[in-house]
Enzyme design. Structure first.
Site, short mmCIF file in Angstrom:
data_model
loop_
_atom_site.label_atom_id
_atom_site.label_comp_id
_atom_site.label_asym_id
_atom_site.label_seq_id
_atom_site.Cartn_x
_atom_site.Cartn_y
_atom_site.Cartn_z
N ARG A 227 0.87 -1.18 0.00
CA ARG A 227 0.00 0.00 0.00
C ARG A 227 0.90 1.23 0.00
O ARG A 227 2.11 1.13 0.11
CB ARG A 227 -1.01 -0.01 1.16
CG ARG A 227 -0.66 -0.68 2.43
CD ARG A 227 0.46 -0.04 3.18
NE ARG A 227 0.25 1.39 3.36
CZ ARG A 227 1.19 2.27 3.58
NH1 ARG A 227 2.47 1.89 3.67
NH2 ARG A 227 0.94 3.56 3.73
N ARG B 186 -7.38 -0.55 -6.78
CA ARG B 186 -7.68 0.51 -5.80
C ARG B 186 -7.90 1.81 -6.59
O ARG B 186 -7.20 2.06 -7.57
CB ARG B 186 -6.55 0.69 -4.77
CG ARG B 186 -6.53 -0.44 -3.73
CD ARG B 186 -5.60 -0.12 -2.57
NE ARG B 186 -6.22 0.76 -1.59
CZ ARG B 186 -5.56 1.29 -0.56
NH1 ARG B 186 -4.27 1.03 -0.38
NH2 ARG B 186 -6.17 2.08 0.31
N ASP C 240 -1.95 10.74 -2.05
CA ASP C 240 -2.36 9.71 -3.02
C ASP C 240 -2.68 10.31 -4.37
O ASP C 240 -2.59 9.62 -5.39
CB ASP C 240 -3.58 8.95 -2.48
CG ASP C 240 -3.12 7.89 -1.50
OD1 ASP C 240 -2.84 8.26 -0.35
OD2 ASP C 240 -2.98 6.73 -1.92
N ASN D 9 -5.31 12.39 0.62
CA ASN D 9 -4.39 11.55 1.41
C ASN D 9 -5.21 10.82 2.47
O ASN D 9 -6.43 10.98 2.57
CB ASN D 9 -3.29 12.41 2.03
CG ASN D 9 -2.17 11.57 2.62
OD1 ASN D 9 -1.67 10.65 1.96
ND2 ASN D 9 -1.80 11.82 3.85
N LYS D 10 -4.55 10.01 3.25
CA LYS D 10 -5.21 9.16 4.25
C LYS D 10 -6.23 9.93 5.08
O LYS D 10 -5.97 11.07 5.48
CB LYS D 10 -4.11 8.56 5.15
CG LYS D 10 -4.59 7.64 6.25
CD LYS D 10 -5.49 6.51 5.76
CE LYS D 10 -4.88 5.73 4.62
NZ LYS D 10 -5.87 4.81 3.98
#
Ligand code: MRU
Length: 353
Positions: free
Chosen positions: A52, A95, A241, A251-252
């Site tokens: 990941r 993904r 990302d 992002n996360k």
């Protein structure tokens, strides 16, 4: 500056003609490498988060295309170019948010188009996959140096998720800046959010920093604002990302909240990402596809249900930070301060010569 001392962790390896991935679902309890021999195994490894992190997903997909080409060429040397399309589609479906996946597949597709009929496609595709991995590592080292130059130390830093060696070809993006800043004596303490629900911070960031001899202090995600109120943290440093053409950053999940808190407390907010994470075809953050994962990731912990029976969960795993909350985007092409559409356009414009 010699960064090698702080750069020992790797998560992707090509060994004996197969792709091997350090299984990140098992860290830090077990260091087990999973061998992928075909493209289906590679797509599944990305989907299930064996591997990941945006750049690592892109590199892995590139090697997946190599395995696909080997199999399709062995099946039918005259028809491999048509047959491999479904493999590329399968990788692309693994993904949705990390644009490095689609960027790497586009690079591999361009290479496929240049391979003469009748020629074995594996060697040229393997050379390009190797180059993608090597370029990522080189970009991270450069971004590390650039990002560290913004840190007037010794300063405490806060990072989120894992944007480190495990998430890239090595050295990391946000953690590359942390590594470089530590090597240059610019860092007091490194704080890492635990990063619920998948615990990339507690399990992965803490593991890889400790492997490299960098002390790390974990905080619960909910502790970040109070930590900033203590006035020792000067920079939040995160990866991305996907960065849209106007500088909005996916992002996360939790990154947006940190950016709001950083602005409130006068803390710098640094996004570190290679240009392969910048998606000039996506105008702004509203157009970025945000992955939602199984509610079980929230309702359970380490395989055991923790939420009250009957509770439901909403589990978006990324969020979008508006460009106006970002102090600087650090890429291998240079630093963009106060990003906006014009500054992103200037960064990504082809250079002469
Ligand atoms: O769901 P993950 O673990 O793939 O999410 C990873 C992140 O959000 C990282 O911050 C991002 O991909 C940058 S990695 C250099």
């Amino acid at each position: 500056m010699g960064y090698e001392r702080f750069d020992k962790v790797r998560a992707i390896a090509w060994r004996a003609g197969r792709l091997e991935l350090l299984d990140q679902r098992l860290l830090p309890d077990q260091c087990l490498w999973l061998r992928c021999s075909d493209v289906l195994e590679v797509a599944e490894a990305i989907r299930t988060m064996v591997v990941r992190g945006a750049p690592a997903i892109g590199i892995t997909a590139a090697y997946g295309v190599v395995l696909a080409a080997r199999a399709r060429y062995a099946e039918d040397p005259a028809d491999w170019r048509r047959a491999i399309e479904s493999d590329l589609d399968r990788l692309a479906a693994s993904r949705p948010t990390a644009v490095n996946l689609f960027w790497a597949l586009a690079v591999m597709r361009e290479t496929i188009a240049t391979i003469p009929d009748g020629e074995d496609p594996e060697p040229p595709l393997f050379a390009v996959a190797e180059r993608i991995a090597a370029d990522d590592l080189a970009a991270n080292r450069r971004m590390g140096r650039l990002g560290a130059s913004l840190i007037d130390g010794p300063a405490d830093l806060l990072t989120h998720c894992n944007a480190g060696s495990l998430a890239t070809g090595g050295f990391g993006t946000a953690l590359g800046v942390v590594r470089a800043a530590v090597a240059e004596g610019r860092v007091g303490r490194v704080y890492a959010d635990e990063t619920r629900p998948w615990l990339q911070g507690a399990r992965l960031t803490a593991w890889e920093l400790i492997e490299d001899g960098i002390p790390v202090t974990l905080v619960a995600d909910g502790a970040a604002a109070y930590l900033m109120a203590q006035k020792t943290v000067r920079w939040v440093v995160v990866g991305a990302d996907r960065i849209a053409a106007n500088g909005d950053v996916a992002n996360k999940i939790g990154t947006y909240g940190l950016a709001v808190q950083a602005r409130r407390h006068g803390v710098g907010f640094m996004v570190v990402a290679p240009s392969s994470t910048i998606d000039m075809a996506t105008a702004d953050g509203t157009a970025i596809p945000i992955e939602t994962r199984d509610e079980d990731e929230l309702l359970s912990l380490a395989g055991r249900r923790i939420a009250a029976p009957g509770a439901q969960a909403w589990n978006p795993v990324f969020d979008v930070t508006p460009a106006e909350l970002v102090t600087a985007i650090v890429t291998e092409k240079g630093i963009v301060e106060s990003p906006d559409a014009a500054a992103m356009q200037a960064l990504m414009a082809p250079t002469a010569g």
